[in-house]
Structures are given as C-alpha cells and as structure tokens.
Design an enzyme around this catalytic site. Sequence first.
Site, PDB file in Angstrom:
ATOM      1  N   ASP A 254       0.817  -1.205   0.000  1.00 42.98           N
ATOM      2  CA  ASP A 254       0.000   0.000   0.000  1.00 42.98           C
ATOM      3  C   ASP A 254       0.859   1.265   0.000  1.00 42.98           C
ATOM      4  OD1 ASP A 254      -2.668   1.361   0.493  1.00 42.98           O
ATOM      5  OD2 ASP A 254      -1.571   2.013   2.278  1.00 42.98           O
ATOM      6  N   GLU A 291       1.528  -0.194  -4.960  1.00 40.08           N
ATOM      7  CA  GLU A 291       0.740   1.014  -5.184  1.00 40.08           C
ATOM      8  C   GLU A 291       1.702   2.167  -4.938  1.00 40.08           C
ATOM      9  OE1 GLU A 291      -3.285   3.297  -3.636  1.00 40.08           O
ATOM     10  OE2 GLU A 291      -1.953   2.366  -2.182  1.00 40.08           O
ATOM     11  N   HIS A 320      -7.136   4.102 -14.448  1.00 41.75           N
ATOM     12  CA  HIS A 320      -8.459   4.249 -13.829  1.00 41.75           C
ATOM     13  C   HIS A 320      -8.983   5.667 -13.954  1.00 41.75           C
ATOM     14  CE1 HIS A 320     -10.959   5.655 -10.476  1.00 41.75           C
ATOM     15  NE2 HIS A 320     -11.627   4.534 -10.693  1.00 41.75           N
ATOM     16  N   HIS A 388     -11.170  -0.502  -4.057  1.00 45.91           N
ATOM     17  CA  HIS A 388     -11.729  -0.046  -2.776  1.00 45.91           C
ATOM     18  C   HIS A 388     -11.596   1.454  -2.603  1.00 45.91           C
ATOM     19  CE1 HIS A 388      -7.483  -0.223  -1.552  1.00 45.91           C
ATOM     20  NE2 HIS A 388      -7.822   0.638  -0.629  1.00 45.91           N
ATOM     21  N   GLN A 390     -11.188   3.914  -4.938  1.00 45.68           N
ATOM     22  CA  GLN A 390     -11.907   4.747  -5.898  1.00 45.68           C
ATOM     23  C   GLN A 390     -13.419   4.700  -5.680  1.00 45.68           C
ATOM     24  OE1 GLN A 390      -9.860   6.602  -7.203  1.00 45.68           O
ATOM     25  NE2 GLN A 390      -8.020   5.373  -6.917  1.00 45.68           N
ATOM     26  N   GLY A 392     -14.704   3.742  -2.328  1.00 47.09           N
ATOM     27  CA  GLY A 392     -14.910   4.106  -0.934  1.00 47.09           C
ATOM     28  C   GLY A 392     -14.587   5.535  -0.583  1.00 47.09           C
TER      29      GLY A 392
END
Length: 588
Positions: A254, A291, A320, A388, A390, A392
């Site tokens: 992450d 990420e 995205h 999650h 994009q 949340g």
Amino acid sequence: MSERQFGTRLTADGASFRLWAPAAKRVDLLLEKSQPLRRGDDGWFSTEVAGVKAGARYKFRIDDEIDVPDPASAFQPDDVFGPSEVIDHAAYPWRASQWRGRPWQETVLIEAHVGTFTPEGTYRAMIDKLDHLVASGITALELMPLADFAGSRNWGYDGVLWYAPDSAYGRPEDLKTLIDEAHLRGLMVHLDVVYNHFGPEGNYLGRYAPSFFTDAQTPWGPVIDYRRPRVRAFAIENALHWLSEYRFDGLRFDAVNNIFEPGDVPLLHDLSLAVGDLAAATGRHIHLVLENGDNIASLLDPAQEPPRGKYRGQWNDDYHHAWHVLLTGEAKGYYGDYQRSPRRDLARALGSGFVYQGEAAAFWGGKRRGEPSGFLPPSAFVNFLQNHDQIGNRALGDRLENIADPKAIEAALAVTLLAPNIPMLFMGEEWGSKAPFPFFCDFHGDLADAVRKGRRQEYDWAYAKYGNEVPDPLDLSTFKSAVLDWEARNEARGKKRLALVRQLLAIRQREIVPRLAGATFGEAHAADNCLLTAHWRMGDGTRLRLLANLSNSEIAHQQRETAGSQIWGDDISDRLPPWSVFWHLDAG
C-alpha cells in the site's frame, strides 16, 4: 533466509519469547504467572519457558507501568488490547501441498474485503464463493489488509499488529483453510500489506521502542524509521511471515510513496530480495505488486523470476482516472489532472503504461510526477475500473454502476479485460453489483470524533452537497450497507453482465495469456472523433489490435483489410456504433 528475530516461537520443551524494547528498563512476561525477561544486546529482552503449548496466552509488562500485546503476535483472540496467543503454524495439515502458484501472465485479480464479501464476513464463508470466482475466469483473489486492527470492522489500513490476522474474520487456521481451498481450485491468493504507517489505536511501539519512528508525519501517523536495521527487519519478516506461514501467492504494498527513507535505505529492494530467496528455495511463483503514486517505473520488472529487487507490477491509477473522467465527467480532486483529454490519456496508458511519466501534475502541487514507462512490458501495469479506494473515497461510496452508462461500462470492460496488461476487478464488479463500499471503521470516544471531523474536512464539498446522506463511517449500518448483494447476480441485469465478463475472460485465457510473456507496447492513438486505436507486439510475434468507439455517437470508419482473426466485437462496418469495441490478432 535468516532466522526470524521477532515473535514467539515454540521449542522442543516450550516456547521462546522475545521483545525488542530499547526504551524499556524492565520487561516481564505475563503468562500463568509474571516472570522477568533477560535484557540482551541492542534492546532485546527474551526468555524461554518450559511447558508452554499452542493456545497459551500472554502479554508483556513494560517497566511495571503498562501491559502490551506482542507486536509480532500471531493472533489476538480478544482484539488488539487483549493477550496474544501462541500459534503452532506447523500444525496445519495443508492439502494443496504441491501448489507452487501460477505465472504472473495468468493473473486476473479480484480485490475483496473479507468482512463484506459474504453476509457472514468470515474466512470460511468465502470458501463457498471460490467456485464462482473460478467459473468467472478469475485466477487470483486479493484480500484487503488483515493485520489486526482495533474494533470489529475496518477497511484494514488501520492495522497495528502486522503479524496477526484479525479475529473478526476467524482464526489463523480458518484463513489457512481458505487459502488451501483456493489453491485446490487453482486460484492464487494475494494479500494487501501496509508498511507506511500503523493504525491510530492499539499501537504501543512508541512507548517501549520510540526509535521505530521519526519526528516526521505521514497523512496517517508518524513516519516509520526504516533506516534502523531492526525496524527494517520487522517489515521484511512480516512479508515472509504471510508468504511462508499462510502461503499467500503475492503481496500488494500500500502507498509505498508514503514510505519515507532518509538516507536512501532501500527497504523495497531488500524486501524483494528476501522474497526472491524464499521463492527460489521453495520453487514457488511469488508476485509482488506496488501502489505508488510517484509512478517509479524503474522499480518494476514483471519478468524477473524470482524477484531480485524488483516488483512484478503496479496498480495503474492513471488508467483508472482517465476512464473515470471519460465515463462520468467528474473532475474534482485528482480527476482534474485528466479532464482535458481523457481519451488521449487513456491512449497513453494503453500505449506506454503511465499517463504521467515526468509531466507536471496540478493535483500534486505542480511537481513533475513519474518516469518514462514505455520500455516495460504491458504486464507491469495492473489496470482496473474500480477498487476499494476509488469507490470508498466517494461521498456515498457508490460504484460506477450508479453513475455511468451501462453500455459505456461494458465497453470499458471489453478494453480492460482483453488488453495485455494485468486486469483487476473489485468484488461484485463481475455482475455489476450496485452495493456501495463506503469508508467504515469501529473506533470510539475521541478517536471516533476525530475520524468524523477529518472526513468532513477532507470531503467538505461532499457534505455541503449531500448533507446527512453521507454515511457516518462509525455507524454499523454503513458497514452493513457494503455487504455484497450476491442475489443480484441472479437477476437479469446481473446475469447479463456476468456472462459478458466470463466471455471476455475466456477469450483472454485462450488468446491473450499464451502470448503475454515477451509482449511489448506498440502505439495507441485517440482521434478527434473519439476513435481509439492501439496495437501491441505479443510474445509469439503476432500483433494485437484494438479499435474502439468511445463515444455516444456513431463514427464513420474507413474499413481496412485486417489479416488474422477478430477475437472480440460484432462485424465491423463503415459506421461504428457508440461504445463499440473490436479486438484483432494478426500476423503483424
């Protein structure tokens, strides 16, 4: 691989307990009775206790002032404030003992949150859904973080005991059973891990090991000081723990751009080397994915087998964002960097990986972001339309299905699932789920109030627009609203979308995967009339071609003879329908 430094381990006669507490004067082990630990070199305290068996519970007492769990606890049956439990990892009877994983080129990911994947919200309940994933064409289940967090519900990014799978979802043997059952079905299981911060509640390291941190701050807490060998070893051993004790097939790291390393200590390099040693020793395929908002292309090499300092790929937020702006017209926040020409941004992502490869980005304060990435194979990029974050981090946690034209979404799926990148879906996306995925957590008191206040400050425009419609992240109903609507896949709309995804992934498995090793980027172009064209040189020398009308209008098209075969799309005419996608394979 070197012997583990952290955590309790069973011995022939009992158990060995160790704690790195350089700021403590005294440490006692609280087992059946209290007993002091011996202080050794460099802040280590340790003892061996005869007769200890798996299932024993213990804590450490620091300077007769505070009782704390083991920071490398294997399990916390009573949450982060309770005692740690001794776990015998060697006792689990693995059934898929010959499983060695699958090559990276075969990867089709689906990201899932254990607590909301099923109504039961457990590891074992997920097992009943594995056959659905396999039948859909998915080859890798990626779990959001499991490291023990405070409370009964959380996205997982507030973990404080990195080695302990959260008890809200079940016991360690339940998690192993889920992974074992997935492997028996040929399904990989990946795990999201967080090494850029600890959660805000239940982390005691600052009391007895303050040198774990620097004075600097991340957006979520103090910076972890990976310049220190013990601190760096804590993270590396944790990665090896999940990969060896639980046999995860890969890890997703992450927000590594928020791992600050003054003095250029290469944590990511050292971690990849350690995982490469494990892969080499066991003959396993192990996949490491980043990420990284900084778009550092030089960290990536999907062909490096086993890992030797590099990473298979990166979640491609650029891809995205371009799609999201194109499909929804939204331009707030980071989407503003893609509003000028989302189709051209999409072409750049398809043609060379990142959109931002060193250009200035307004959302990033005008600084230059990224490195050239066209030299990498397309499989270095994990592409997705939803995840999650994009979903949340939207005001209402609503999915793309709620805000975009279904026909346009189908076109986006036809591009994403057949492009020679690594595709990823978010749980339920395969049937077009409309279940929201808002941010939720289970804190109390002042911390709960601080979370509410922080969300209001960060998303002030959303509260101004939606008011009380914005879900309270602390309310149990917010969590419950995120539970997947499995019955919706049996409705007409769900059946139609699921059939589409299954068909696309079947074509991917048949036509794309066998040619993906050795594939290279070609060119991509978005014309003024909204026609997108792209091509790639595949590993067997064939050329994969894309033709897509990404608009609401018909496009006049001059037909050309195409050698080879059309693998997706209706017959091509001189008028391309709105949101139509065509894929060809030819001899190049």
